[in-house]
Scaffold this motif. Sequence first.
Motif, PDB file in Angstrom:
ATOM      1  N   PRO A  16       0.687  -1.542  -0.033  1.00 30.82           N
ATOM      2  CA  PRO A  16       0.236  -0.087  -0.140  1.00 30.82           C
ATOM      3  C   PRO A  16       0.648   1.021  -0.028  1.00 30.82           C
ATOM      4  CG  PRO A  16      -1.465  -1.209   1.391  1.00 30.82           C
ATOM      5  CD  PRO A  16       0.792  -1.864   1.108  1.00 30.82           C
ATOM      6  N   GLN A  17       1.849   1.570   0.574  1.00 30.57           N
ATOM      7  CA  GLN A  17       2.915   2.862   1.263  1.00 30.57           C
ATOM      8  C   GLN A  17       3.335   2.922  -0.155  1.00 30.57           C
ATOM      9  OE1 GLN A  17       3.058   4.671   3.040  1.00 30.57           O
ATOM     10  NE2 GLN A  17       4.739   5.953   1.243  1.00 30.57           N
ATOM     11  N   ARG A  18       3.748   1.971  -1.507  1.00 31.06           N
ATOM     12  CA  ARG A  18       4.077   1.785  -2.916  1.00 31.06           C
ATOM     13  C   ARG A  18       3.444   2.554  -3.835  1.00 31.06           C
ATOM     14  NH1 ARG A  18       9.154   3.164  -4.550  1.00 31.06           N
ATOM     15  NH2 ARG A  18       9.580   1.304  -6.810  1.00 31.06           N
ATOM     16  N   LEU A  19       2.129   2.079  -3.166  1.00 31.98           N
ATOM     17  CA  LEU A  19       0.841   2.827  -4.489  1.00 31.98           C
ATOM     18  C   LEU A  19       0.702   4.323  -3.722  1.00 31.98           C
ATOM     19  CD1 LEU A  19      -1.764   3.286  -6.191  1.00 31.98           C
ATOM     20  CD2 LEU A  19      -3.135   2.230  -4.804  1.00 31.98           C
ATOM     21  N   VAL A  20       1.018   4.790  -2.501  1.00 31.95           N
ATOM     22  CA  VAL A  20       1.124   5.925  -2.390  1.00 31.95           C
ATOM     23  C   VAL A  20       2.327   6.795  -2.783  1.00 31.95           C
ATOM     24  CG1 VAL A  20       1.668   7.692  -0.169  1.00 31.95           C
ATOM     25  CG2 VAL A  20      -0.019   5.606   0.351  1.00 31.95           C
ATOM     26  N   ASP A  21       3.524   6.519  -3.233  1.00 35.05           N
ATOM     27  CA  ASP A  21       4.827   7.008  -3.129  1.00 35.05           C
ATOM     28  C   ASP A  21       3.905   6.864  -4.951  1.00 35.05           C
ATOM     29  OD1 ASP A  21       5.875   6.569  -1.334  1.00 35.05           O
ATOM     30  OD2 ASP A  21       6.523   4.835  -1.634  1.00 35.05           O
ATOM     31  N   TRP A  22       3.671   5.845  -5.861  1.00 36.08           N
ATOM     32  CA  TRP A  22       3.462   6.201  -6.764  1.00 36.08           C
ATOM     33  C   TRP A  22       2.921   6.988  -7.123  1.00 36.08           C
ATOM     34  CZ3 TRP A  22      -0.145   6.216 -10.952  1.00 36.08           C
ATOM     35  CH2 TRP A  22      -0.134   6.122 -11.720  1.00 36.08           C
ATOM     36  N   LEU A  23       1.241   7.261  -7.155  1.00 42.55           N
ATOM     37  CA  LEU A  23       0.384   8.408  -7.426  1.00 42.55           C
ATOM     38  C   LEU A  23       1.281   9.836  -6.649  1.00 42.55           C
ATOM     39  CD1 LEU A  23      -2.484   7.004  -5.201  1.00 42.55           C
ATOM     40  CD2 LEU A  23      -2.330   6.982  -7.427  1.00 42.55           C
ATOM     41  N   ALA A  24       1.848  10.115  -5.435  1.00 40.80           N
ATOM     42  CA  ALA A  24       2.940  11.414  -4.958  1.00 40.80           C
ATOM     43  C   ALA A  24       3.371  11.723  -6.808  1.00 40.80           C
ATOM     44  CB  ALA A  24       3.348  10.882  -4.204  1.00 40.80           C
ATOM     45  N   VAL A  25       3.994  10.938  -7.063  1.00 39.30           N
ATOM     46  CA  VAL A  25       4.924  11.084  -8.275  1.00 39.30           C
ATOM     47  C   VAL A  25       3.970  11.279  -9.350  1.00 39.30           C
ATOM     48  CG1 VAL A  25       6.566  10.227 -10.305  1.00 39.30           C
ATOM     49  CG2 VAL A  25       6.871   9.144  -7.628  1.00 39.30           C
ATOM     50  N   TYR A  26       2.913  11.027  -9.674  1.00 35.27           N
ATOM     51  CA  TYR A  26       1.846  12.262 -10.560  1.00 35.27           C
ATOM     52  C   TYR A  26       0.842  12.886 -10.138  1.00 35.27           C
ATOM     53  CZ  TYR A  26       3.371   8.995 -13.837  1.00 35.27           C
ATOM     54  OH  TYR A  26       4.179   8.541 -14.629  1.00 35.27           O
ATOM     55  N   GLY A  27       1.175  13.750  -9.102  1.00 31.22           N
ATOM     56  CA  GLY A  27       0.907  14.744  -8.793  1.00 31.22           C
ATOM     57  C   GLY A  27      -1.120  14.492  -8.002  1.00 31.22           C
ATOM     58  N   LEU A  28      -1.234  12.823  -7.399  1.00 33.41           N
ATOM     59  CA  LEU A  28      -2.342  12.827  -6.825  1.00 33.41           C
ATOM     60  C   LEU A  28      -1.843  11.856  -5.238  1.00 33.41           C
ATOM     61  CD1 LEU A  28      -3.019  10.504  -9.898  1.00 33.41           C
ATOM     62  CD2 LEU A  28      -4.502  12.537  -9.239  1.00 33.41           C
ATOM     63  N   ALA A  29      -1.651  12.670  -4.516  1.00 27.83           N
ATOM     64  CA  ALA A  29      -0.828  12.419  -3.430  1.00 27.83           C
ATOM     65  C   ALA A  29      -1.716  12.430  -2.364  1.00 27.83           C
ATOM     66  CB  ALA A  29       0.169  13.739  -2.196  1.00 27.83           C
ATOM     67  N   VAL A  30      -2.116  10.873  -1.377  1.00 27.45           N
ATOM     68  CA  VAL A  30      -2.911  10.594  -0.777  1.00 27.45           C
ATOM     69  C   VAL A  30      -1.589  10.286   0.564  1.00 27.45           C
ATOM     70  CG1 VAL A  30      -4.300   9.773  -2.814  1.00 27.45           C
ATOM     71  CG2 VAL A  30      -2.597   8.326  -1.407  1.00 27.45           C
ATOM     72  N   ASP A  52      -6.905  -3.150   1.146  1.00 24.98           N
ATOM     73  CA  ASP A  52      -8.302  -2.781   0.212  1.00 24.98           C
ATOM     74  C   ASP A  52      -8.453  -2.707  -0.697  1.00 24.98           C
ATOM     75  OD1 ASP A  52      -9.071  -4.926   1.737  1.00 24.98           O
ATOM     76  OD2 ASP A  52     -10.677  -3.802   3.093  1.00 24.98           O
ATOM     77  N   GLN A  53      -7.923  -0.613  -0.462  1.00 28.55           N
ATOM     78  CA  GLN A  53      -7.635   0.107  -1.546  1.00 28.55           C
ATOM     79  C   GLN A  53      -6.274  -0.521  -2.288  1.00 28.55           C
ATOM     80  OE1 GLN A  53      -7.272   3.033   1.581  1.00 28.55           O
ATOM     81  NE2 GLN A  53      -9.043   4.186   0.845  1.00 28.55           N
ATOM     82  N   LEU A  54      -5.387  -0.725  -2.082  1.00 26.90           N
ATOM     83  CA  LEU A  54      -4.146  -1.852  -2.612  1.00 26.90           C
ATOM     84  C   LEU A  54      -5.261  -2.430  -3.740  1.00 26.90           C
ATOM     85  CD1 LEU A  54      -1.184  -1.736  -4.260  1.00 26.90           C
ATOM     86  CD2 LEU A  54      -1.105  -2.886  -2.465  1.00 26.90           C
ATOM     87  N   ASP A  55      -5.279  -3.263  -3.774  1.00 29.00           N
ATOM     88  CA  ASP A  55      -6.246  -4.675  -3.810  1.00 29.00           C
ATOM     89  C   ASP A  55      -7.079  -3.961  -5.429  1.00 29.00           C
ATOM     90  OD1 ASP A  55      -4.794  -6.502  -3.047  1.00 29.00           O
ATOM     91  OD2 ASP A  55      -6.549  -7.008  -1.665  1.00 29.00           O
ATOM     92  N   LEU A  56      -8.357  -2.418  -4.828  1.00 33.48           N
ATOM     93  CA  LEU A  56      -8.932  -1.945  -5.593  1.00 33.48           C
ATOM     94  C   LEU A  56      -8.036  -0.850  -6.718  1.00 33.48           C
ATOM     95  CD1 LEU A  56     -11.178   0.299  -3.588  1.00 33.48           C
ATOM     96  CD2 LEU A  56     -11.726  -1.432  -4.947  1.00 33.48           C
ATOM     97  N   ALA A  66      -8.152  13.631   0.784  1.00 38.54           N
ATOM     98  CA  ALA A  66      -6.660  12.725  -0.620  1.00 38.54           C
ATOM     99  C   ALA A  66      -7.040  11.637  -0.094  1.00 38.54           C
ATOM    100  CB  ALA A  66      -5.819  13.559   0.551  1.00 38.54           C
ATOM    101  N   CYS A  67      -7.545  11.074  -0.992  1.00 37.06           N
ATOM    102  CA  CYS A  67      -8.129   8.872  -0.113  1.00 37.06           C
ATOM    103  C   CYS A  67      -7.488   8.558  -2.146  1.00 37.06           C
ATOM    104  CB  CYS A  67      -9.708   8.599   0.045  1.00 37.06           C
ATOM    105  SG  CYS A  67     -10.940   9.357  -1.523  1.00 37.06           S
ATOM    106  N   VAL A  68      -7.713   7.385  -1.553  1.00 36.65           N
ATOM    107  CA  VAL A  68      -7.355   6.639  -2.649  1.00 36.65           C
ATOM    108  C   VAL A  68      -8.547   6.609  -4.182  1.00 36.65           C
ATOM    109  CG1 VAL A  68      -6.081   4.529  -3.462  1.00 36.65           C
ATOM    110  CG2 VAL A  68      -5.099   5.106  -1.455  1.00 36.65           C
ATOM    111  N   GLU A  69      -9.091   6.638  -3.876  1.00 41.87           N
ATOM    112  CA  GLU A  69     -10.233   5.945  -4.487  1.00 41.87           C
ATOM    113  C   GLU A  69     -10.296   7.607  -5.366  1.00 41.87           C
ATOM    114  OE1 GLU A  69     -11.186   3.216  -1.187  1.00 41.87           O
ATOM    115  OE2 GLU A  69     -11.089   5.334  -1.589  1.00 41.87           O
TER     116      GLU A  69
END
Length: 191
Positions: free
Chosen positions: A36-50, A56-60, A116-119
């Motif tokens: 899950p933290q790695r998804l947070v990292d990836w989103l931040a790179v693309y300006g989508l900081a959560v 469960d959110q990683l699965d989504l 700032a949610c993953v969804e």
Amino acid sequence: MRTGFPDFRLGSVLATSFTGTLSERHGDAVERIPTPQRLVDWLAVYGLAVDSCTADQLDLARELRESIHAAATAAAIQDPLPASAVQVINDFSARGRAAAVLTPEGDRQWRLSSAACVEDALSVIAADAISIIAGERDGQLALCASPTCRAAFFDTSQSRTRKWCDMNTCGNRQKKARFNAKQRKDPRSAK
């Protein structure tokens, strides 16, 4: 970036870069967002900081990623889009509460809801996928020529003849393989 994980394969198109978080799909698959933290990292790179991400959110996120990959692959080879993938992409697009905002520099930036949610971030990725699959942007979907990769990518080259999802990985690997094969065939050519 966190160490101990494969590097992200960054591109200029959000949706296809997201599908690239699983690479070498037809070889030894490389999962680039294993936690899950790695998804947070990836989103931040693309300006989508959560703020955070759950398992469960990683699965989504992975469900959306695979649906985008399936639909983009079908579009690239001009097959009918898989109905289940279209439904997932549409559902994710409709779920979020993200808004496009204009920065003082004149750039578009995404503002996620106050939580700032993953969804919300996933809805932005889904909307980007809709834009490229629907043909609204200048470019075309293509598949990487690497037989172990076959990643969908968005070709914006002038001639629309790009062969590799990433020249630094798949393209370079193929060029090396051709060079090595040539060397084995004619060892004198190395001189």
